[in-house]
Design an enzyme around this catalytic site. Structure first.
Site, PDB file in Angstrom:
ATOM      1  N   GLU A   1      -0.690  -5.271  -6.782  1.00  0.00           N
ATOM      2  CA  GLU A   1      -0.011  -4.605  -7.902  1.00  0.00           C
ATOM      3  C   GLU A   1      -0.965  -3.528  -8.419  1.00  0.00           C
ATOM      4  OE1 GLU A   1       3.000  -4.964  -8.969  1.00  0.00           O
ATOM      5  OE2 GLU A   1       3.732  -6.936  -8.373  1.00  0.00           O
TER       6      GLU A   1
HETATM    7 ZN   LIG Z   1       7.257  -4.066  -6.837  1.00  0.00          ZN
END
Ligand SMILES: [Zn+2]
Length: 364
Positions: A319
């Site tokens: 992320e």
């Molecule tokens: Zn995503």
């Protein structure tokens, strides 16, 4: 990003008209981010310029293409110093494989750029940089730079203020008054698919059935083909001799997620998966988590759970980017790619590729 249902914001953005013109052939948007067409041009140019290093594959269709409504092929590159048998569509190649997969969530626009730069780094460094030269001599480096090309078309269609399309554009379950229609391709895999993730107009709609979407079929088909199955039942560990590493790039949160994502129950290889994740986390400063990642919800039907769960290959979600502040969110300025994200991610990708030879063994 794993959450953030921003339906009202999304629909409001749809009402904002942009003075900047856009067409399906534009190659960049929003200051330099590459469109699907831009990636396709790049992939073709790289393959043409480096026939000794690159094989370019069409691994399947986007939803629109499957419907005969335009759309795109899903493209994958395999980069290596090609010798006979390398980069073939089988699981018996001699070189361990590292797979980088990006922009399955279309609005996570940094991710495709990281893949773009990774491709350029590999082809431009062979014979120049000893570390990258060694990688190409000993690994197959697979890249799927745009896993959701129809979605990226939507995002890039408003180049001054990219739209927040996360899913593909399958609207066969009906249109949506607020927000966007489509299937969340990171909930649509055929492993631990969960129909309770949400309805057709929610951001995590998993589709009508497991692997209902052509984009899912394309990526599962590629990975099923190039990786042998080294894993038994769901609660059994992968063989210690497993090779390969898979990374899928998302935004945002500054963290790394390792299997399982569908349950808090520890994956049978949890300790080894976290150990390898921590090596990459040491480079990027990202902590590694499993289960719900501490944020209260799970990711059934994700690409990473599917690949680890069905083939045994260590699989991670990155992320990218902070939640707030400089270069945060889904749409950081394009300059953030060069100033922040690429320098941060590049060594982690190199490390992941090196680790692909023995990811459950002695880590480099
Ligand atoms: Zn995503």
């Amino acid at each position: 990003m794993r959450t953030l249902v921003v339906l009202l914001w999304s629909s409001a953005l749809l009402l904002i008209s942009s003075a900047t013109s856009w067409s399906a052939t534009s190659v960049t948007y929003y200051g330099g981010y590459h469109t699907t067409a831009g990636h396709e041009q790049h992939n073709a140019a790289v393959a043409a310029a480096h026939p000794e290093l690159v094989k370019l594959y069409d691994i399947g269709d986007s939803w629109k293409k499957a419907q005969g409504q335009g759309g795109h092929d899903i493209q994958a590159l395999c980069i290596t110093k090609l010798t006979p048998g390398d980069c073939a569509l089988n699981s018996t190649g001699k070189k361990p494989k590292f797979v980088l997969h990006a922009q399955i969530h279309a609005r996570e626009i940094v991710t495709g750029e990281i893949a773009y730069r990774w491709i350029d780094l590999l082809v431009s460094s062979y014979g120049v940089d000893p570390e990258i030269t060694a990688l190409l001599n000993t690994r197959e480096l697979w890249v799927v730079p745009i896993a959701n090309p129809d979605g990226v078309d939507v995002v890039a269609s408003n180049p001054a203020q990219p739209l927040l399309q996360r899913k593909n554009v399958d609207d066969s379950a009906g249109g949506c008054a607020f927000g966007y229609a489509g299937v969340d391709l990171n909930r649509n895999s055929s492993f631990q698919w969960n129909p309770d993730e949400g309805g057709p107009c929610t951001e995590m709609y998993p589709g009508a059935k497991p692997a209902s979407e052509p984009e899912t079929v394309a990526i599962q088909g590629l990975l099923d083909t190039i990786f042998p199955d080294t894993k038994g039942a769901v609660d059994e560990p992968a063989a210690r001799s497993t090779t390969g590493v898979f990374l899928t790039l998302h935004s945002y949160g500054d963290d790394i997620l390792a299997p399982w994502g569908y349950t808090r129950t520890a994956a049978p290889d949890r300790a080894a998966l976290v150990a390898l994740g921590n090596k990459m986390g040491a480079v990027t400063g990202y902590p590694v988590s499993t289960g719900d990642g501490g944020i209260g919800y799970f990711t059934p039907g994700s690409t990473t759970d599917w690949l680890y769960g069905t083939r045994g290959v260590p699989s991670y979600t990155f992320e990218i980017g902070p939640r707030a502040g400089w270069c945060s969110g889904f749409q950081p300025a394009y300059s953030c790619v060069s100033s922040t994200f690429w320098p941060l991610l590049k060594p982690a990708l190199v490390y992941a590729a090196q680790a692909a030879a023995a990811p459950y063994g002695r880590l480099p």
